[in-house]
Design a protein around this motif. Structure first.
Motif, PDB file in Angstrom:
ATOM      1  N   CYS A 288     -38.427  47.534  29.678  1.00 40.97           N
ATOM      2  CA  CYS A 288     -38.185  47.342  27.982  1.00 40.97           C
ATOM      3  C   CYS A 288     -38.935  48.484  27.526  1.00 40.97           C
ATOM      4  O   CYS A 288     -40.169  48.299  26.957  1.00 40.97           O
ATOM      5  N   PRO A 289     -38.039  49.390  28.239  1.00 44.86           N
ATOM      6  CA  PRO A 289     -39.627  50.272  27.572  1.00 44.86           C
ATOM      7  C   PRO A 289     -39.316  50.941  25.342  1.00 44.86           C
ATOM      8  O   PRO A 289     -38.918  49.435  24.534  1.00 44.86           O
TER       9      PRO A 289
ATOM     10  N   VAL B 233     -28.749  60.100  20.943  1.00 45.23           N
ATOM     11  CA  VAL B 233     -29.546  58.840  21.871  1.00 45.23           C
ATOM     12  C   VAL B 233     -29.565  57.650  21.495  1.00 45.23           C
ATOM     13  O   VAL B 233     -30.310  56.087  22.617  1.00 45.23           O
ATOM     14  N   THR B 234     -29.157  56.759  20.337  1.00 50.34           N
ATOM     15  CA  THR B 234     -29.501  55.703  19.788  1.00 50.34           C
ATOM     16  C   THR B 234     -28.352  55.255  21.197  1.00 50.34           C
ATOM     17  O   THR B 234     -28.177  53.859  21.311  1.00 50.34           O
ATOM     18  N   SER B 235     -27.055  55.926  21.222  1.00 52.00           N
ATOM     19  CA  SER B 235     -26.716  55.198  21.566  1.00 52.00           C
ATOM     20  C   SER B 235     -26.344  54.568  23.603  1.00 52.00           C
ATOM     21  O   SER B 235     -26.330  53.463  24.067  1.00 52.00           O
ATOM     22  N   ARG B 236     -27.447  55.603  23.763  1.00 54.87           N
ATOM     23  CA  ARG B 236     -28.575  54.925  25.573  1.00 54.87           C
ATOM     24  C   ARG B 236     -28.818  54.101  25.035  1.00 54.87           C
ATOM     25  O   ARG B 236     -28.885  52.872  25.966  1.00 54.87           O
ATOM     26  N   HIS B 237     -30.431  54.069  24.162  1.00 53.01           N
ATOM     27  CA  HIS B 237     -30.945  53.228  23.612  1.00 53.01           C
ATOM     28  C   HIS B 237     -29.428  51.465  23.570  1.00 53.01           C
ATOM     29  O   HIS B 237     -30.270  50.616  24.531  1.00 53.01           O
ATOM     30  N   VAL B 238     -28.454  51.995  22.929  1.00 51.70           N
ATOM     31  CA  VAL B 238     -28.258  50.161  22.408  1.00 51.70           C
ATOM     32  C   VAL B 238     -27.910  50.198  24.007  1.00 51.70           C
ATOM     33  O   VAL B 238     -27.481  49.162  24.435  1.00 51.70           O
ATOM     34  N   ALA B 239     -26.749  50.858  24.531  1.00 53.49           N
ATOM     35  CA  ALA B 239     -26.406  50.542  26.223  1.00 53.49           C
ATOM     36  C   ALA B 239     -27.930  49.931  26.860  1.00 53.49           C
ATOM     37  O   ALA B 239     -27.550  48.572  27.808  1.00 53.49           O
ATOM     38  N   HIS B 240     -28.485  50.535  26.627  1.00 53.88           N
ATOM     39  CA  HIS B 240     -29.860  49.716  27.651  1.00 53.88           C
ATOM     40  C   HIS B 240     -30.222  48.588  27.171  1.00 53.88           C
ATOM     41  O   HIS B 240     -30.382  47.392  28.462  1.00 53.88           O
ATOM     42  N   ALA B 241     -30.159  47.591  26.188  1.00 54.22           N
ATOM     43  CA  ALA B 241     -30.087  46.923  25.740  1.00 54.22           C
ATOM     44  C   ALA B 241     -29.669  45.870  26.109  1.00 54.22           C
ATOM     45  O   ALA B 241     -30.329  44.592  26.144  1.00 54.22           O
TER      46      ALA B 241
ATOM     47  N   GLU C  71     -27.007  45.701  28.233  1.00 53.94           N
ATOM     48  CA  GLU C  71     -26.725  45.457  29.703  1.00 53.94           C
ATOM     49  C   GLU C  71     -27.810  44.442  30.118  1.00 53.94           C
ATOM     50  O   GLU C  71     -27.808  43.864  31.070  1.00 53.94           O
ATOM     51  N   ARG C  72     -28.878  44.215  28.967  1.00 49.29           N
ATOM     52  CA  ARG C  72     -29.877  43.505  29.674  1.00 49.29           C
ATOM     53  C   ARG C  72     -29.699  42.182  28.507  1.00 49.29           C
ATOM     54  O   ARG C  72     -30.128  40.957  28.784  1.00 49.29           O
ATOM     55  N   GLY C  73     -28.961  42.031  28.178  1.00 52.07           N
ATOM     56  CA  GLY C  73     -27.820  41.452  27.405  1.00 52.07           C
ATOM     57  C   GLY C  73     -29.132  40.862  25.917  1.00 52.07           C
ATOM     58  O   GLY C  73     -29.624  39.603  25.444  1.00 52.07           O
ATOM     59  N   TRP C  74     -29.959  41.835  25.052  1.00 57.57           N
ATOM     60  CA  TRP C  74     -30.637  41.692  24.578  1.00 57.57           C
ATOM     61  C   TRP C  74     -30.031  41.741  23.048  1.00 57.57           C
ATOM     62  O   TRP C  74     -30.660  41.690  21.865  1.00 57.57           O
ATOM     63  N   ILE C  75     -28.618  42.507  23.335  1.00 58.52           N
ATOM     64  CA  ILE C  75     -28.191  42.613  22.393  1.00 58.52           C
ATOM     65  C   ILE C  75     -26.670  42.704  22.290  1.00 58.52           C
ATOM     66  O   ILE C  75     -26.273  42.579  23.317  1.00 58.52           O
TER      67      ILE C  75
ATOM     68  N   THR D  97     -29.072  39.079  20.515  1.00 57.36           N
ATOM     69  CA  THR D  97     -29.027  37.752  21.147  1.00 57.36           C
ATOM     70  C   THR D  97     -30.164  36.420  21.319  1.00 57.36           C
ATOM     71  O   THR D  97     -31.480  37.616  20.396  1.00 57.36           O
ATOM     72  N   PRO D  98     -29.868  35.472  21.506  1.00 58.69           N
ATOM     73  CA  PRO D  98     -31.016  34.619  21.529  1.00 58.69           C
ATOM     74  C   PRO D  98     -31.930  34.766  22.607  1.00 58.69           C
ATOM     75  O   PRO D  98     -33.486  35.247  22.870  1.00 58.69           O
ATOM     76  N   SER D  99     -31.075  36.311  24.002  1.00 61.71           N
ATOM     77  CA  SER D  99     -32.516  36.811  24.567  1.00 61.71           C
ATOM     78  C   SER D  99     -33.305  37.556  24.206  1.00 61.71           C
ATOM     79  O   SER D  99     -34.242  37.381  24.873  1.00 61.71           O
ATOM     80  N   GLY D 100     -32.901  38.613  22.864  1.00 63.12           N
ATOM     81  CA  GLY D 100     -33.010  38.927  22.791  1.00 63.12           C
ATOM     82  C   GLY D 100     -34.037  38.633  21.635  1.00 63.12           C
ATOM     83  O   GLY D 100     -35.896  39.223  21.155  1.00 63.12           O
ATOM     84  N   GLN D 101     -34.123  38.080  21.067  1.00 66.36           N
ATOM     85  CA  GLN D 101     -35.022  37.371  20.355  1.00 66.36           C
ATOM     86  C   GLN D 101     -36.330  37.240  20.189  1.00 66.36           C
ATOM     87  O   GLN D 101     -37.556  36.656  20.928  1.00 66.36           O
ATOM     88  N   GLU D 102     -35.391  35.929  22.309  1.00 64.67           N
ATOM     89  CA  GLU D 102     -36.934  35.535  23.084  1.00 64.67           C
ATOM     90  C   GLU D 102     -37.532  36.682  23.700  1.00 64.67           C
ATOM     91  O   GLU D 102     -39.204  36.704  23.594  1.00 64.67           O
ATOM     92  N   LEU D 103     -37.227  38.155  23.915  1.00 64.47           N
ATOM     93  CA  LEU D 103     -37.972  38.496  23.788  1.00 64.47           C
ATOM     94  C   LEU D 103     -39.128  39.019  22.989  1.00 64.47           C
ATOM     95  O   LEU D 103     -40.212  39.214  23.560  1.00 64.47           O
TER      96      LEU D 103
END
Length: 157
Positions: A32-33, A64-72, A74-78, A95-101
């Motif tokens: 999580c950068p 750049v935003t697209s790369r950040h969104v893709a990263h998040a 892929e990890r199920g955060w959004i 997502t709930p996983s993103g909220q938890e993080l």
């Protein structure tokens, strides 16, 4: 108005804040950068939005935003879902996983600040909060101002 030397010292201190930000970045999980944490925080604060709105809030290019969104994502955060108003566009949502993080990150940030500022009084911390908020207000929306300034400069200025 403050003396010129005070503004010079303030500039040095603000520049040195980079070290504080880097230290705070070290508490983030490996995958999580800081940019991903920023994306999650904005989605939490503003709710679901289009990528273009997120790019504007981050004050960065869409690619750049697209790369950040893709990263998040892929990890199920959004999650990205079709925009009912425009099927060509996608809405981004935490997502709930993103909220938890985010909750974990908030706990880490709070603990780190408490550790580094353990010799500060509540009044000292309150003054810092007040002054930082005032500084941000004085600068206003830097994205809008930067765009305006770059379009209104004269060749000599």
């Amino acid at each position: 108005m403050a003396a010129h030397s005070q503004y010079e010292e303030l500039a040095r201190q603000l520049s040195a804040i980079g070290a504080v930000k880097r230290e705070m970045g070290r508490i983030l999980p490996q995958d999580c950068p800081p940019a991903s944490a920023g994306v999650l925080a904005l989605l939490d604060r503003h709710g679901e939005m289009r990528m273009s709105q997120l790019a504007e809030l981050l004050a960065i290019d869409m690619s750049v935003t697209s790369r950040h969104v893709a990263h998040a994502a892929e990890r199920g955060w959004i999650e990205r879902k079709p925009d009912p108003a425009d099927k060509r566009s996608r809405l981004l949502r935490l997502t709930p996983s993103g909220q938890e993080l985010l909750e974990e990150l908030a706990a880490r940030y709070t603990a780190t600040l408490a550790r580094y500022l353990d010799d500060w009084t509540d009044t000292d911390v309150g003054h810092l909060i007040e002054l930082l908020a005032r500084l941000r207000t004085s600068f206003g929306d830097c994205r809008t101002r930067a765009h305006h300034d770059s379009t209104t400069r004269t060749p000599a200025g």
